[in-house]
Design an enzyme around this catalytic site. Structure first.
Site: not given
Ligand SMILES: Cc1cc2nc3c(=O)[nH]c(=O)nc-3n(C[C@H](O)[C@H](O)[C@H](O)COP(=O)(O)O)c2cc1C
Length: 353
Positions: A22-23, A25, A99, A182, A229, A323
């Site tokens: 997943s994307p 930042c 993304q 966003y 998304r 994560r």
């Molecule tokens: C460090 C970090 C940066 C993230 N940056 C983005 C992002 O650039 N674009 C996005 O759509 N979601 C972003 N997210 C959300 C994740 O892509 C994901 O949707 C969210 O963490 C839930 O998934 P998980 O439980 O597997 O972490 C970010 C999450 C984390 C932890």
């Protein structure tokens, strides 16, 4: 064999399994330029067996960055490092994705490990934010400038230009970030979009910014897979909700979008989220069942058994994980072992298998 490790064909895209990074930042760029951090960070997931790696929210304009450390794609000068990144990911058996994003009223913020505060437009690290309506996200935030029609058209063009560069850089999945509060989501939701012109008011008007971006981006892509998304709900009264998401997903699929990547929330500071294991899965399943769209689910999917069950029960087509990939970049290799699936490891690492 667990279906989690079965391949899937989506249009002209072939994924070797259902696990996608997943994307995320990294707040580690300067002037939008990628560097070795991004190369190694994204590259490690290809080594680790992910089917695809989606690069973090990459801004289509300098004002579209969440923070001054975000990646960007507003200039051809950005391309060189991205080409290195996509080449490495492909050489190591995964599909590179990107993304494309604009943060709207949530832009001009600090790096999260320094503090989440928003910079004043006059601050050297900040800038004037833009949004469909002059409404701040937090009460303490700076009020964004309401976009004029000409500026909206310019943004649509900038998404197209960024898509052209993404294709040139070698990305094979282009995901539009229409979630998490966003800019595109700010247009979708009646809580952040109070416009009375053709970009606000009715459902058809609120989705217009997104559908015009898609039309423009589709002029640039050839064989690339187009994903969007969305936040399936604002988790707030009178906001964007699952019914609107279903309607939108239907229209986007008809428009040629290949995957609806279903997240939630992020639009308003007073959202009330029921968080738990795979808590966003019911939204992806509802969209899949009601529209027939290819859907991805994301959010608190942490175990091999959980991921395998989602695919086996046909509740979503793809699993995006964020994560847990940071915790274990080789997660697919380990999930395969747990599920007794014999998946190839990089030959350099075979002695650890
Ligand atoms: C460090 C970090 C940066 C993230 N940056 C983005 C992002 O650039 N674009 C996005 O759509 N979601 C972003 N997210 C959300 C994740 O892509 C994901 O949707 C969210 O963490 C839930 O998934 P998980 O439980 O597997 O972490 C970010 C999450 C984390 C932890």
């Amino acid at each position: 064999m667990s279906q989690l490790f079965s391949s899937i064909t989506i249009g002209s895209l072939q994924l070797k399994n259902r696990l996608v990074v997943s994307p995320m930042c990294q707040y580690s760029a300067e002037d939008g330029f990628a560097n070795n951090w991004h190369l190694v960070h994204l590259g490690q997931f290809a080594i680790g067996g992910a089917a695809a790696v989606i690069q973090e929210a990459t801004a289509i304009s300098p004002e579209g960055r969440i923070s001054y450390g975000d990646l960007g794609l507003w200039s051809d000068d950005h391309l060189e490092k991205y080409k290195e990144i996509t080449t490495f990911i492909k050489e190591n058996g995964a599909v590179p994705g990107i993304q494309l994003a604009h943060a709207g009223r949530k832009a001009s913020s600090n790096k999260p490990w320094i503090g989440r505060g928003q910079f004043a437009p006059s601050d050297p690290l900040g800038w004037q934010t833009l949004a469909p309506s002059a409404l701040a996200f937090h009460s303490g935030d700076y009020v964004p400038q309401e976009l004029k029609i000409g500026q909206i058209k310019e943004l649509i063009e900038q998404f197209g230009e960024a898509a052209r560069r993404a294709v040139q850089a070698g990305y094979e999945i282009i995901e539009l970030h229409a979630a998490h509060g966003y800019l595109i989501h700010q247009f979708l939701s009646p809580l952040s979009n109070l416009r009375e012109d053709e970009f606000g008011g009715t459902f058809e008007n609120r989705i217009r910014f997104l559908t015009e971006i898609i039309n423009r981006v589709q002029r640039e892509i050839t064989s690339q897979s187009l994903w969007v998304r969305i936040s399936a709900t604002d988790w707030a009264e009178n906001g964007w909700d699952l019914d609107q998401s279903i309607l939108l997903s239907q229209l986007l699929t008809e428009q040629g979008v290949d995957v609806i990547d279903v997240s939630s929330g992020g639009l308003v500071s007073y959202q009330k989220i029921d968080v738990g294991p795979a808590y966003q899965l019911p939204f992806a399943t509802a969209i899949k069942e009601k529209t027939g769209s290819t859907t991805a689910t994301v959010g608190l999917i942490k175990t091999a058994a959980q991921a395998a069950e989602i695919i086996e029960q046909n509740k979503a087509d793809l699993i995006l994980i964020a994560r847990s990939f940071l915790d274990d970049p080789h997660l697919p290799l380990h999930f395969a072992k747990e599920l007794s699936v014999d998946t190839p490891w990089p030959k350099q690492y075979e002695r650890a298998k």
